[in-house]
Write an enzyme that holds these catalytic residues in place. Structure first.
Site, PDB file in Angstrom:
ATOM      1  N   ASP A   1      -5.507 -10.062  12.699  1.00  0.00           N
ATOM      2  CA  ASP A   1      -5.805  -8.683  13.101  1.00  0.00           C
ATOM      3  C   ASP A   1      -4.981  -8.338  14.360  1.00  0.00           C
ATOM      4  OD1 ASP A   1      -6.870  -6.343  14.128  1.00  0.00           O
ATOM      5  OD2 ASP A   1      -8.866  -6.781  13.340  1.00  0.00           O
ATOM      6  N   ILE A   2      -3.920  -7.571  14.162  1.00  0.00           N
ATOM      7  CA  ILE A   2      -2.977  -7.304  15.260  1.00  0.00           C
ATOM      8  C   ILE A   2      -3.628  -6.433  16.344  1.00  0.00           C
ATOM      9  CG2 ILE A   2      -0.675  -6.436  15.839  1.00  0.00           C
ATOM     10  CD1 ILE A   2       0.091  -6.735  12.899  1.00  0.00           C
TER      11      ILE A   2
ATOM     12  N   LYS B   1     -12.136  -2.828  18.910  1.00  0.00           N
ATOM     13  CA  LYS B   1     -10.757  -3.292  19.128  1.00  0.00           C
ATOM     14  C   LYS B   1     -10.281  -3.049  20.556  1.00  0.00           C
ATOM     15  CE  LYS B   1     -10.474  -3.794  14.594  1.00  0.00           C
ATOM     16  NZ  LYS B   1     -10.050  -4.829  13.724  1.00  0.00           N
TER      17      LYS B   1
ATOM     18  N   LYS C   1     -14.462   1.325  15.493  1.00  0.00           N
ATOM     19  CA  LYS C   1     -13.178   0.604  15.600  1.00  0.00           C
ATOM     20  C   LYS C   1     -12.645   0.689  17.034  1.00  0.00           C
ATOM     21  CE  LYS C   1      -8.750   0.233  13.172  1.00  0.00           C
ATOM     22  NZ  LYS C   1      -7.981   0.602  12.011  1.00  0.00           N
TER      23      LYS C   1
ATOM     24  N   ASN D   1       0.854  -1.192   0.000  1.00  0.00           N
ATOM     25  CA  ASN D   1       0.000   0.000   0.000  1.00  0.00           C
ATOM     26  C   ASN D   1       0.888   1.240   0.000  1.00  0.00           C
ATOM     27  OD1 ASN D   1       0.608   0.731   2.855  1.00  0.00           O
ATOM     28  ND2 ASN D   1      -0.387  -1.247   3.222  1.00  0.00           N
TER      29      ASN D   1
ATOM     30  N   PHE E   1      -4.752   3.454  14.535  1.00  0.00           N
ATOM     31  CA  PHE E   1      -4.949   4.440  13.457  1.00  0.00           C
ATOM     32  C   PHE E   1      -6.034   3.923  12.536  1.00  0.00           C
ATOM     33  CE2 PHE E   1      -1.777   7.898  13.107  1.00  0.00           C
ATOM     34  CZ  PHE E   1      -1.132   7.689  14.313  1.00  0.00           C
TER      35      PHE E   1
ATOM     36  N   LYS F   1       8.659 -17.839 -10.100  1.00  0.00           N
ATOM     37  CA  LYS F   1       7.994 -16.680 -10.700  1.00  0.00           C
ATOM     38  C   LYS F   1       6.814 -17.156 -11.563  1.00  0.00           C
ATOM     39  CE  LYS F   1       8.635 -12.778 -13.715  1.00  0.00           C
ATOM     40  NZ  LYS F   1       9.316 -12.318 -14.902  1.00  0.00           N
TER      41      LYS F   1
END
Ligand SMILES: Cc1cc2nc3c(=O)[nH]c(=O)nc-3n(C[C@H](O)[C@H](O)[C@H](O)COP(=O)(O)O)c2cc1C
Length: 395
Positions: free
Chosen positions: A305-306, A341, A337, A209, A323, A288
Site C-alpha cells: 500500500d503506497i 492513510k 481513507k 484497470n 485519490f 505462457k
C-alpha cells in the site's frame, strides 16, 4: 485566458514560418493582442497579409516604415508587449541577437524589450549542432532568454534529426506558462503518480484497470504551468505531459511502489492519482499458460500500500494527496481513507455517472480535507486540475 495581454511573434526566414499562422490564430482566439514582426527574409516564406488578416494588426517588417503610426514603433511595441517569442528563430537571427546586432525591426524591438523573451530555434540538424550556434544559445541563456529545444524528426531539407520547430501547441503552452498563469507553485517540487498498473500473469497476459492517466497528467501539466518542478511516476498511458516534466515509467504496482519510495522524500507535494492494483498474481508463470478445457484459477496476493507507506513516513512540511474511487458511500469511505492513510486531502471520484471518472475528459470530484468537504463542479479534467491545485496550495 490571454485577455489584456500583448504578445509579439518574431518570424524569421525559415521554412517553418507558416506554422506561426496557427499559433497567432490560437493566441488571438484566447484573447491576446498579437503583433507579428517579420524579417525581410521571412517574406520569402509567408506574406504579411496572412498575419495581418489573422491578428488585425499591421505586420511590421521595416524599421523605417512610417505609414502606420507616428510613435517610434520598436520602442512603443517593446514597452507595450508582455511577451516576445521568436519562432522560428533562424541561425542568422540567433547570431545577431547574441551579438547585439539590431539591423532590422525584429532584432531592434527585441533589444528594447525587457520582459520574458523566448527563442524557438528551427533549422537543419548540422546548423543546429554547429558549435557557434550552440555558443550563441548559451550566451542568450546567460542573458535571461528562454530557449525551447527544437524537436527531432524529418526536416524539410530531407535530413532526419534535431532542428524541427516544436509543435505549435508546445509553443503556446510555453507562452501560457509565462503569462497566463500565476506562478504560485514556483520552487515547489511535486511528485504525481498517474495511470494504471499492469500485473503480469505470464509473458502474454496481465491484470489491469481502466485508468487513462488523464486526471493525473492534467494536474501535472497545470502544476508545471504554475511554476512547479514536476515528476510523474506513470503507468502505461496515452496522454502527454509538457516537455520539462520529468517522467518515470513503470509497469507494475511493485515498480510504482519502488519508484515512489525511492523518490518521495525529495518532494513538497506527493499526489497519488494512479490506479494501483490492490492485488497481483501470487505466482508468475514464465511460460505462457496453456489453454485447456478446464477453468483456470489465479491466486492473488495483496500489493504494497503506497499511500499508507508514504503517509506513515512523511517529513515535516510534506503534503500527501490521495485519490479515491468508489461506487458507494463515496464521502464516508473517502473520509475514512484520509484518516487511515494520514493524507492531507483526498480527491474523491465517483464512477456512477456517465462522463465521470476513468477515461472520460470530464469528471466530478469532491475534495475531502480534515475539516472541510468541497464539492467541485462537474467540469473538464483540465479545469478541475486547476481547482484541485488551488486547494493543494492552501494545505
Ligand atoms: C528553403 C529555405 C529554407 C530555409 N530554412 C531555414 C531554417 O529553417 N532555419 C534557418 O536558420 N535558416 C533557414 N534558411 C536560411 C535562411 O533563410 C537564411 O539564413 C536567411 O539569411 C535568414 O534570414 P533572417 O534570419 O533575417 O530571417 C532557409 C533558406 C531556404 C532557401
Amino acid at each position: 485566458m490571454l485577455k489584456g495581454k500583448t504578445i509579439i511573434l518574431g518570424v524569421t526566414g525559415s521554412i517553418a514560418a507558416y506554422k506561426i499562422v496557427d499559433l497567432a490564430s490560437s493566441l488571438k482566439k484566447k484573447g491576446a493582442d498579437i503583433h507579428v514582426i517579420m524579417t525581410k527574409n521571412a517574406l520569402n516564406f509567408i506574406t504579411p497579409i496572412t498575419f495581418e488578416t489573422i491578428t488585425g494588426n499591421k505586420c511590421i517588417v521595416d524599421t523605417f516604415d512610417r505609414n502606420f503610426e507616428f510613435e517610434v514603433g520598436h520602442i512603443s511595441l517593446a514597452k507595450k508587449a508582455d511577451f516576445f517569442l521568436v519562432a522560428p528563430a533562424s541561425a542568422n537571427v540567433i547570431g545577431k541577437i547574441a551579438s547585439g546586432i539590431c539591423d532590422d525591426m525584429l532584432t531592434t524591438t527585441l533589444f528594447a524589450f525587457t520582459k520574458t523573451k523566448l527563442i524557438a530555434p528551427a533549422m537543419n540538424t548540422n546548423m543546429y549542432l554547429n558549435p557557434i550556434l550552440q555558443d550563441n544559445l548559451e550566451k542568450l541563456k546567460k542573458y535571461g532568454y528562454k530557449i525551447i529545444e527544437p524537436a527531432c524528426g524529418n526536416l524539410a531539407c530531407g535530413d532526419t534529426g534535431i532542428g524541427k520547430l516544436p509543435p505549435v501547441e508546445l509553443l503556446e503552452d510555453n507562452i501560457l506558462k509565462y503569462i497566463a498563469y500565476n506562478h504560485d507553485f514556483e520552487n515547489k517540487k511535486i511528485l504525481i503518480t498517474a495511470g494504471p498498473t499492469k500485473e503480469a500473469i505470464d509473458p502474454v497476459r496481465y491484470i489491469t484497470n481502466h485508468s487513462s492517466g488523464k486526471m493525473g497528467y492534467a494536474i501535472a501539466n497545470k502544476a508545471f504551468l504554475r511554476g512547479a518542478n514536476v515528476t510523474i511516476i506513470s503507468g502505461d498511458v496515452n496522454v502527454k505531459a509538457y516537455d520539462g516534466i520529468n517522467i518515470i515509467n513503470v509497469i507494475s504496482a511493485k515498480d510504482m511502489y519502488n519508484e515512489v519510495i525511492n523518490n518521495y522524500k525529495n518532494y513538497d507535494y506527493i499526489i497519488m492519482s494512479a490506479a494501483v492494483a490492490d492485488y497481483t498474481p501470487l505466482n508468475y508463470s514464465s511460460n505462457k499458460i496453456k489453454k485447456s478445457d478446464d477453468d483456470l484459477k489465479i491466486e492473488l496476493k495483496r500489493t504494497d500500500d503506497i499511500l499508507s507507506y508514504v503517509g506513515k513516513n512523511l517529513n515535516d512540511g510534506q503534503k500527501l494527496i490521495g485519490f479515491s474511487m468508489e461506487t458507494e458511500n463515496l464521502i464516508e469511505n473517502s473520509k475514512a481513507k484520509l484518516i487511515k492513510k494520514n493524507a492531507n486531502m483526498i480527491c474523491a471520484n465517483s464512477i456512477n455517472n456517465k462522463n465521470e471518472g476513468f477515461k472520460s475528459d470530464t469528471n466530478k470530484i469532491t475534495l475531502i480535507k480534515k475539516d472541510d468537504v468541497i464539492s467541485l463542479p462537474f467540469d473538464t479534467k483540465e479545469n478541475l486540475a486547476n481547482l484541485i491545485l488551488d486547494e493543494i496550495i492552501k494545505l
